[in-house]
Motif scaffolding. Structure first.
Motif, PDB file in Angstrom:
ATOM      1  N   ALA A 131      62.988  15.698  32.505  1.00  0.00           N
ATOM      2  CA  ALA A 131      63.453  16.367  31.299  1.00  0.00           C
ATOM      3  C   ALA A 131      64.642  15.640  30.678  1.00  0.00           C
ATOM      4  O   ALA A 131      65.432  14.994  31.374  1.00  0.00           O
ATOM      5  N   VAL A 132      64.745  15.771  29.375  1.00  0.00           N
ATOM      6  CA  VAL A 132      66.013  15.458  28.726  1.00  0.00           C
ATOM      7  C   VAL A 132      67.024  16.477  29.243  1.00  0.00           C
ATOM      8  O   VAL A 132      66.716  17.663  29.372  1.00  0.00           O
ATOM      9  N   TYR A 133      68.210  16.016  29.595  1.00  0.00           N
ATOM     10  CA  TYR A 133      69.203  16.974  30.076  1.00  0.00           C
ATOM     11  C   TYR A 133      70.516  16.811  29.325  1.00  0.00           C
ATOM     12  O   TYR A 133      70.809  15.765  28.746  1.00  0.00           O
ATOM     13  N   GLN A 134      71.298  17.878  29.342  1.00  0.00           N
ATOM     14  CA  GLN A 134      72.596  17.893  28.685  1.00  0.00           C
ATOM     15  C   GLN A 134      73.661  18.319  29.682  1.00  0.00           C
ATOM     16  O   GLN A 134      73.405  19.150  30.557  1.00  0.00           O
ATOM     17  N   VAL A 135      74.857  17.759  29.549  1.00  0.00           N
ATOM     18  CA  VAL A 135      76.036  18.237  30.266  1.00  0.00           C
ATOM     19  C   VAL A 135      76.950  18.868  29.224  1.00  0.00           C
ATOM     20  O   VAL A 135      77.275  18.243  28.212  1.00  0.00           O
ATOM     21  N   ARG A 136      77.335  20.111  29.468  1.00  0.00           N
ATOM     22  CA  ARG A 136      78.150  20.854  28.510  1.00  0.00           C
ATOM     23  C   ARG A 136      79.397  21.429  29.181  1.00  0.00           C
ATOM     24  O   ARG A 136      79.394  21.732  30.382  1.00  0.00           O
ATOM     25  N   ASP A 137      80.432  21.585  28.372  1.00  0.00           N
ATOM     26  CA  ASP A 137      81.606  22.334  28.782  1.00  0.00           C
ATOM     27  C   ASP A 137      81.231  23.816  28.783  1.00  0.00           C
ATOM     28  O   ASP A 137      80.753  24.340  27.773  1.00  0.00           O
ATOM     29  N   VAL A 138      81.410  24.499  29.920  1.00  0.00           N
ATOM     30  CA  VAL A 138      80.929  25.871  30.034  1.00  0.00           C
ATOM     31  C   VAL A 138      81.658  26.808  29.084  1.00  0.00           C
ATOM     32  O   VAL A 138      81.043  27.655  28.430  1.00  0.00           O
ATOM     33  N   ALA A 139      82.969  26.692  28.990  1.00  0.00           N
ATOM     34  CA  ALA A 139      83.741  27.643  28.188  1.00  0.00           C
ATOM     35  C   ALA A 139      83.376  27.571  26.711  1.00  0.00           C
ATOM     36  O   ALA A 139      83.144  28.591  26.063  1.00  0.00           O
ATOM     37  N   THR A 140      83.315  26.357  26.168  1.00  0.00           N
ATOM     38  CA  THR A 140      83.077  26.199  24.730  1.00  0.00           C
ATOM     39  C   THR A 140      81.618  25.920  24.394  1.00  0.00           C
ATOM     40  O   THR A 140      81.232  25.988  23.228  1.00  0.00           O
ATOM     41  N   LYS A 141      80.807  25.568  25.403  1.00  0.00           N
ATOM     42  CA  LYS A 141      79.413  25.145  25.246  1.00  0.00           C
ATOM     43  C   LYS A 141      79.287  23.826  24.486  1.00  0.00           C
ATOM     44  O   LYS A 141      78.203  23.441  24.047  1.00  0.00           O
ATOM     45  N   ALA A 142      80.410  23.132  24.318  1.00  0.00           N
ATOM     46  CA  ALA A 142      80.396  21.845  23.618  1.00  0.00           C
ATOM     47  C   ALA A 142      79.658  20.805  24.458  1.00  0.00           C
ATOM     48  O   ALA A 142      79.802  20.753  25.681  1.00  0.00           O
ATOM     49  N   LEU A 143      78.855  19.965  23.792  1.00  0.00           N
ATOM     50  CA  LEU A 143      78.103  18.921  24.466  1.00  0.00           C
ATOM     51  C   LEU A 143      79.052  17.830  24.943  1.00  0.00           C
ATOM     52  O   LEU A 143      79.838  17.283  24.174  1.00  0.00           O
ATOM     53  N   VAL A 144      78.993  17.500  26.239  1.00  0.00           N
ATOM     54  CA  VAL A 144      79.776  16.406  26.811  1.00  0.00           C
ATOM     55  C   VAL A 144      78.994  15.107  26.688  1.00  0.00           C
ATOM     56  O   VAL A 144      79.498  14.105  26.196  1.00  0.00           O
ATOM     57  N   TYR A 145      77.742  15.100  27.160  1.00  0.00           N
ATOM     58  CA  TYR A 145      76.835  13.980  26.917  1.00  0.00           C
ATOM     59  C   TYR A 145      75.415  14.451  27.168  1.00  0.00           C
ATOM     60  O   TYR A 145      75.173  15.507  27.761  1.00  0.00           O
TER      61      TYR A 145
END
Length: 709
Positions: free
Chosen positions: A420-434
């Motif tokens: 799968a395509v995967y995403q890493v996000r900041d949990v608090a803000t849900k902002a995409l990290v990469y």
């Protein structure tokens, strides 16, 4: 391998994922197929509002009987305030107040339990500013349990173990009981031996419990009442008078919870499901232990072919808060015809036991609606949707995921894991990290390093370590076929599943699996070691315990692959046969968790902290299961989240260390729920007066929360 076989393997592995993600081409999922058709019994679910009989020290409706107004003393500069008025006094209406005096400079509210909710049990120490002795400047001491209410049987001397917790907004709670001194005021009410309180038989009233240590002080109340009676839903006020006949009537039977279950004290939505004896309309649940003498009278709130009793907060304060850390509580169900009572039917005796500590932090799980749900034990109502396909960028579904143990980062796969395509996000803000792509390959399974700085990624053909901030490759590209990795809490080992026969393409599941472990020194891998070899049964999805000492994993005795074993086989009708097993992290004989196991158990994960119960340390394992849930859900109808307690001392002795499992009460019965991932703290978006919260969240104490407590 010929193309036909290769295509068949891919189809058998990916098709369940296509169905579960709600693809437009899919028709229905095995999870949401209501085979068996057993009713969820939503109608008539009781909120358990309990009035009380005025006789026998009854608990008034919603009043757990703790000290009302309980100002239990105060602390100035981190020192215990001296009692100026004494504590105790006779109980007034079953819950007298304990005024323990105060010192100038700030009261330490012990809290009151009006309506069954315990507030307090902690005190902020003014002297802690500056972090003296390594204590954070904003730390406070908390006493557990807070505002305890004991109701022993006549002639019994009650006792209760306490804990002192160091609490800070920036760190998980820390057990500092060994560094705290406990006292009770007035001394005539009882005494402490270490952290265990005891009182003479016949003592009643309310007193103040104090704990001091690390320059901090905390206070709470303890109340001793006579045996308690709760008049629950559907029972008349004179219900206790209708059970005077001798035994001999048809015996009712308890269906759920399972006999011998061990649960956390704050799992306060546990239901009681039961089947009446012939002609019975009125029932008595009778609970008894050293500290508890409690009777609950209820009518039959219909549920499927039987009845359900849903306890309210008053019940849980009287039972769970009092019995935490103690011996098992024995209970029986009695039944009569409420209109013409005669002989009393009596069920077989069962036990329920409570751990010493509340569960804290939270968990994130995937449901068959294609979203990641979140449950926060700091806001104990229902799970909330955390990440949906829309919020993840228009995916079909958000599926396989992993959380950093500190709760700050999440890795989530989108759509079909092949890979799968995967995403890493900041949990608090849900902002995409990469995100994967542009030189970063996709993945199926993930695990964060203990400090959340690195991410293990497996695509089904290999395992590698990447930076969790930008996706840069740190190490890997080896360990062919390695899948389902889990990083040990100390960061020194990685456990994973590996198929005996390697495929030349990424696969989302494991077949013919074995369990391997490899060391990691921060820059390089060691030599892999096989812990569980393949011997005809498929072994997969391993996970380290929070103390690094144990590994739990799944096993399919029929050697079904891990993905198809999550549902009923549409072609053959074969049922999922996943089992739970445990073994020492250093290697040894695996132990089948038969007491906690059931039908089609998958995706086992540990909670992130070691806790305690009457006999010593206890750890918790959550997992997905297609087992029967009492009278609400039939066997093999839908996958739900369950939890079992693990006694590591029993595991070390080579015996089954599990307890009967219980259903996690915050989830949706209408969806299949999988892969519960735990964090020590639920990170939430910061907010202020500008209204930064989105959806249904509200701003509370500078954080976006599902509701204001």
């Amino acid at each position: 391998m010929n193309r036909f076989l290769m295509s068949s393997l891919v189809a058998s592995a990916v098709l369940p994922l296509l169905q579960a993600c709600g693809s437009a081409a899919a028709t229905k999922t095995g999870d949401d197929d209501a085979r068996g058709g057993q009713s969820q019994g939503a109608a008539g679910q009781s909120s358990g509002q309990g009035g009380a009989t005025p006789a026998g020290g009854a608990a008034q409706a919603g009043d757990a009987g703790a000290a009302q107004g309980g100002d239990a003393g105060a602390a100035q500069g981190g020192e215990a305030g001296q009692s100026s008025a004494g504590a105790g006094g006779d109980p007034q209406g079953g819950g007298g107040s304990a005024q323990a005096g105060s010192a100038q400079g700030g009261n330490a509210q012990a809290g009151s339990a009006q309506g069954g909710s315990a507030q307090g049990g902690s005190a902020q120490a003014g002297a802690a500013q500056g972090g003296a002795g390594g204590v954070p400047a904003n730390a406070n001491l908390a006493i557990v349990p807070a505002d305890a209410v004991l109701s022993p049987a006549s002639g019994v001397s009650p006792s209760l173990p306490y804990k002192a917790l160091l609490q800070s907004p920036t760190a998980p709670d820390k057990d500092v009981t060994a560094q705290a001194a406990f006292t009770v005021d007035p001394p005539s009410f009882g005494a402490f031996s270490g952290a265990t309180f005891s009182a003479p038989a016949g003592k009643q009233g309310t007193a103040t419990v104090r704990a001091s240590g690390l320059g901090l002080v905390a206070a709470t109340s303890v109340t001793i009442k006579p045996p308690q009676v709760i008049i629950g839903p559907g029972a008349p006020p004179d219900a206790p008078t209708k059970f005077g006949g001798g035994p001999g009537g048809p015996a009712p039977s308890v269906v759920y919870p399972n006999d011998g279950v061990l649960v956390p004290p704050n799992m306060n939505s546990l239901e009681f499901h039961f089947l009446p004896g012939a002609g019975q309309t009125l029932f008595q649940l009778e609970f008894a232990s050293k500290n508890v003498s409690l009777s609950v009278f209820v009518g039959c709130t219909p549920l499927s072919s039987g009845c359900v009793y849903t306890p309210d907060a008053a019940f849980w304060k009287l039972l769970a808060n009092t019995a935490r850390g103690g011996e098992p509580v024995t209970y029986q169900l009695k039944g009569v015809n409420g209109g013409a009572p005669g002989q009393v039917g009596v069920s077989a005796a069962r036990t329920i036991q409570f751990s010493t500590d509340d569960l804290s932090g939270g968990l994130y799980y995937w449901n068959s609606g294609g979203t990641i749900q979140r449950y926060d034990f700091g806001f104990p109502l229902k799970a909330e949707t955390y990440l949906s396909p829309a919020s993840a960028g228009g995916a079909i579904c958000v599926g396989c995921h992993a959380l950093a143990r500190n709760g700050k980062l999440i890795a989530a796969g989108l759509n079909i894991p092949s890979p799968a395509v995967y995403q890493v996000r900041d949990v608090a803000t849900k902002a995409l990290v990469y995100s994967s792509g542009a030189g970063i390959p996709g993945g199926n399974f993930f695990s964060f390093s203990p400090d959340a700085g690195q991410l293990l990624v497996s695509d089904g053909t290999k395992m590698e370590i990447r930076s969790s901030t930008n996706g840069a490759l740190v190490a890997g590209g080896s360990f062919k076929g390695a899948s389902m990795p889990d990083w040990s809490p100390d960061g020194k080992q990685i456990v994973y599943a590996r198929p005996s026969s390697l495929l030349p393409f990424p696969a989302p599941g494991i077949s013919d699996g074995r369990i391997d472990v490899v060391s990691w020194n921060g820059s390089a891998f060691g030599a892999p070691k096989t812990l569980v070899p393949f011997a005809g049964a498929n072994n997969y999805y391993p996970s380290f315990s929070p103390d690094d000492q144990w590994i739990v994993f799944n096993r399919s005795p029929s050697n079904r692959d891990s993905m198809s074993n999550a549902s009923i086989d549409d072609q053959t009708g074969a049922l999922p046969d996943g089992q739970l097993w445990i073994l020492p992290a250093g290697g040894g004989a695996p132990i089948h968790l038969q007491k906690g196991g059931g039908d089609g158990d998958q995706w086992a994960k540990w909670t992130p902290t070691v806790q305690s119960y009457e006999k010593g340390p206890v750890q918790w394992v959550t997992f997905s299961s297609r087992r029967e849930y009492g009278l609400r859900l039939g066997k093999q109808v839908r996958t739900q989240l369950w939890m079992t307690a693990i006694d590591p001392a029993k595991a070390a002795a080579g015996v089954d260390p599990s307890f009967p499992a219980f259903w996690l009460p915050f989830q949706d019965l209408g969806t299949g729920n999988h892969i519960a991932q735990w964090v020590v703290k639920v990170e939430r978006k910061p907010c202020g007066p500008q209204g930064e919260c989105t959806g249904s969240e509200v701003c509370y104490k500078e954080r976006c929360v599902p509701y204001k407590p």
